[in-house]
Design an enzyme around this catalytic site. Structure first.
Site, mmCIF file in Angstrom:
data_model
loop_
_atom_site.group_PDB
_atom_site.id
_atom_site.type_symbol
_atom_site.label_atom_id
_atom_site.label_comp_id
_atom_site.label_asym_id
_atom_site.label_seq_id
_atom_site.Cartn_x
_atom_site.Cartn_y
_atom_site.Cartn_z
ATOM 1 N N ASN A 8 41.873 -37.735 25.091
ATOM 2 C CA ASN A 8 40.473 -37.745 25.500
ATOM 3 C C ASN A 8 39.843 -39.120 25.213
ATOM 4 O OD1 ASN A 8 37.622 -37.466 25.378
ATOM 5 N ND2 ASN A 8 37.839 -35.259 25.137
ATOM 6 N N GLY A 10 36.879 -40.151 25.792
ATOM 7 C CA GLY A 10 35.526 -40.038 25.235
ATOM 8 C C GLY A 10 35.587 -39.935 23.721
ATOM 9 N N ASP A 64 40.032 -31.556 16.522
ATOM 10 C CA ASP A 64 39.818 -30.383 17.356
ATOM 11 C C ASP A 64 38.351 -30.014 17.229
ATOM 12 O OD1 ASP A 64 41.068 -28.552 19.196
ATOM 13 O OD2 ASP A 64 40.503 -26.993 17.784
ATOM 14 N N SER A 65 37.712 -29.783 18.372
ATOM 15 C CA SER A 65 36.277 -29.531 18.363
ATOM 16 C C SER A 65 35.940 -28.327 19.230
ATOM 17 C CB SER A 65 35.524 -30.735 18.944
ATOM 18 O OG SER A 65 35.966 -31.910 18.350
HETATM 19 P P1 IMP Z 1 39.249 -30.189 22.100
HETATM 20 O O1 IMP Z 1 38.863 -30.582 20.723
HETATM 21 O O2 IMP Z 1 39.807 -31.371 22.849
HETATM 22 O O3 IMP Z 1 40.098 -28.949 22.170
HETATM 23 O O4 IMP Z 1 37.883 -29.908 22.855
HETATM 24 C C1 IMP Z 1 37.440 -28.642 23.250
HETATM 25 C C2 IMP Z 1 36.455 -28.793 24.374
HETATM 26 O O5 IMP Z 1 35.216 -29.193 23.845
HETATM 27 C C3 IMP Z 1 36.853 -29.803 25.454
HETATM 28 O O6 IMP Z 1 36.486 -29.286 26.725
HETATM 29 C C4 IMP Z 1 36.020 -31.011 25.117
HETATM 30 O O7 IMP Z 1 35.666 -31.742 26.272
HETATM 31 C C5 IMP Z 1 34.794 -30.379 24.486
HETATM 32 N N1 IMP Z 1 34.252 -31.267 23.461
HETATM 33 C C6 IMP Z 1 34.826 -31.645 22.299
HETATM 34 N N2 IMP Z 1 34.037 -32.509 21.650
HETATM 35 C C7 IMP Z 1 32.948 -32.681 22.428
HETATM 36 C C8 IMP Z 1 31.792 -33.496 22.302
HETATM 37 O O8 IMP Z 1 31.601 -34.261 21.365
HETATM 38 N N3 IMP Z 1 30.912 -33.395 23.304
HETATM 39 C C9 IMP Z 1 31.087 -32.564 24.377
HETATM 40 N N4 IMP Z 1 32.151 -31.815 24.554
HETATM 41 C C10 IMP Z 1 33.078 -31.874 23.579
#
Ligand code: IMP
Length: 182
Positions: A8, A10, A64-65
């Site tokens: 990612n 971003g 992970d978010s």
């Molecule tokens: P993961 O941590 O990559 O599994 O993210 C889970 C989902 O949450 C993904 O669709 C990310 O695009 C979204 N996400 C994670 N962090 C952020 C953030 O800081 N802003 C907006 N979306 C986020």
């Protein structure tokens, strides 16, 4: 040198900005690894770190978010990535149509493998889900999330400003504190 394992860009922009600003070298390692489905971000991170251990040379960081929406019982939470790819922002806004309680929390969990030791760091930010998408910056759910006390979405503010308020920025502050103590 800290390798941030992510696909990612971003997330990388945010994390590298903060690490480099604090004097730590950072590199993006675009390795894809399967994320197992767990109930918490911490469990996902622990399992991901176990998969990556021994495959990456030196210290590395993973993230992970998720977005936890109160009126939906914390959904999409650990399913945020799947929900984003399937129903997307429009789908989430549809789920909240005519829903008054728009409170939500973004949470982030970092896993740092430092000199062979695995350490977790978490951060969160409370906020509200907007009625419609706003802003062109950021990524993921940023256009529909306004942090508490602010008026603009994360997609309407510069990265440095998002870092000061965000779940990721708060968790990364803890990572930086840890690194500075070593
Ligand atoms: P993961 O941590 O990559 O599994 O993210 C889970 C989902 O949450 C993904 O669709 C990310 O695009 C979204 N996400 C994670 N962090 C952020 C953030 O800081 N802003 C907006 N979306 C986020």
């Amino acid at each position: 040198m800290i390798r941030f394992v992510t696909l990612n860009e971003g997330k990388y922009r945010e994390v590298s900005g903060m690490l480099e600003g604090a004097g730590f070298e950072c590199e993006m390692l675009a390795i894809d690894y399967p994320e197992i489905q767990c109930d918490t971000l911490e469990e996902v991170v622990k399992s991901s770190m176990a998969q990556l251990t021994g495959k990456i040379e030196g210290d590395f960081l993973i993230d992970d978010s998720g977005l936890f929406i109160s009126s939906l019982g914390g959904f999409p939470g650990v399913y945020s990535s799947y929900v984003y790819q399937t129903i997307g922002l429009e789908g989430v806004l549809r789920l909240l149509q005519d829903v008054e309680n728009r409170a939500a929390e973004f949470r982030c969990c970092f896993g740092l493998c430092f000199e062979g030791r695995n350490v977790l760091f978490v951060g969160g930010v409370q906020g509200m889900i907007t009625q419609e998408k706003r802003g062109e910056g950021g990524f993921g759910y940023d256009p529909i999330f306004v942090p508490a006390g602010a008026e603009k979405t994360f997609a309407e503010i510069p990265t440095e400003e998002k870092n000061k308020l965000s779940h990721r920025g708060k968790a990364l502050e803890k990572v930086l504190e840890f690194l500075k103590e070593q």
